[in-house]
Design a protein around this motif. Structure first.
Motif, PDB file in Angstrom:
ATOM      1  N   PHE A   7      46.959  40.768  35.192  1.00  0.00           N
ATOM      2  CA  PHE A   7      47.436  39.394  35.277  1.00  0.00           C
ATOM      3  C   PHE A   7      46.525  38.418  34.546  1.00  0.00           C
ATOM      4  O   PHE A   7      46.989  37.444  33.961  1.00  0.00           O
ATOM      5  CB  PHE A   7      47.606  38.961  36.743  1.00  0.00           C
ATOM      6  N   ASP A   8      45.240  38.670  34.556  1.00  0.00           N
ATOM      7  CA  ASP A   8      44.304  37.786  33.858  1.00  0.00           C
ATOM      8  C   ASP A   8      44.562  37.794  32.352  1.00  0.00           C
ATOM      9  O   ASP A   8      44.565  36.739  31.708  1.00  0.00           O
ATOM     10  CB  ASP A   8      42.854  38.195  34.146  1.00  0.00           C
ATOM     11  N   ALA A   9      44.797  38.962  31.804  1.00  0.00           N
ATOM     12  CA  ALA A   9      45.061  39.066  30.368  1.00  0.00           C
ATOM     13  C   ALA A   9      46.394  38.402  30.025  1.00  0.00           C
ATOM     14  O   ALA A   9      46.519  37.717  29.006  1.00  0.00           O
ATOM     15  CB  ALA A   9      45.073  40.524  29.929  1.00  0.00           C
ATOM     16  N   GLU A  10      47.405  38.592  30.874  1.00  0.00           N
ATOM     17  CA  GLU A  10      48.707  37.968  30.640  1.00  0.00           C
ATOM     18  C   GLU A  10      48.606  36.449  30.724  1.00  0.00           C
ATOM     19  O   GLU A  10      49.204  35.734  29.917  1.00  0.00           O
ATOM     20  CB  GLU A  10      49.738  38.483  31.645  1.00  0.00           C
ATOM     21  N   LEU A  11      47.836  35.955  31.690  1.00  0.00           N
ATOM     22  CA  LEU A  11      47.640  34.517  31.834  1.00  0.00           C
ATOM     23  C   LEU A  11      46.910  33.944  30.630  1.00  0.00           C
ATOM     24  O   LEU A  11      47.283  32.894  30.105  1.00  0.00           O
ATOM     25  CB  LEU A  11      46.878  34.211  33.129  1.00  0.00           C
ATOM     26  N   LYS A  12      45.892  34.649  30.163  1.00  0.00           N
ATOM     27  CA  LYS A  12      45.158  34.187  28.985  1.00  0.00           C
ATOM     28  C   LYS A  12      46.082  34.153  27.766  1.00  0.00           C
ATOM     29  O   LYS A  12      46.040  33.195  26.980  1.00  0.00           O
ATOM     30  CB  LYS A  12      43.948  35.077  28.712  1.00  0.00           C
ATOM     31  N   ALA A  13      46.915  35.155  27.602  1.00  0.00           N
ATOM     32  CA  ALA A  13      47.844  35.193  26.471  1.00  0.00           C
ATOM     33  C   ALA A  13      48.816  34.016  26.537  1.00  0.00           C
ATOM     34  O   ALA A  13      49.115  33.389  25.518  1.00  0.00           O
ATOM     35  CB  ALA A  13      48.601  36.514  26.444  1.00  0.00           C
TER      36      ALA A  13
END
Length: 108
Positions: A7-13
């Motif tokens: 989720f952190d990577a998706e949020l950053k994207a």
């Protein structure tokens, strides 16, 4: 077993994409100001005109401004139209033929 979502990577994207869209919007607004000749106005004049337009509730004025905007884009009278970014249809004889928004009637 399924791999857990990052989720952190998706949020950053998503944040990166939102930042990119905002940057593109700001750039396009600047290009629009230049193309219409509004860059010749002082920042105070331009801000005042934009505030007045944003506060206008008169639908007939808004429709007139919208029609004028359509005519502006269809006429190809944009002064700074890089061929790499825009469909250049301007004719040198038409350049400067469209009146700038500051000089038109109905803007007050």
């Amino acid at each position: 077993m399924r791999k857990p979502r990052d989720f952190d990577a998706e949020l950053k994207a998503l944040e990166d994409k939102a930042r990119e869209l905002k940057t593109r919007k700001v750039q396009q607004l600047g290009e629009l100001a230049i193309a219409t000749g509004a860059d010749q106005l002082s920042a105070d004049e331009l801000a005042g005109a934009l505030v007045a337009i944003a506060e206008t509730k008169d639908t007939s004025k808004r429709e007139a401004w919208a029609k004028r905007g359509v005519m502006f884009f269809e006429s190809g009278s944009r002064r700074t139209a890089p061929a790499s970014e825009r469909n250049v249809r301007s004719d040198p004889a038409k350049q400067g033929s469209t009146q700038s928004p500051a000089g038109g009637s109905g803007s007050q």
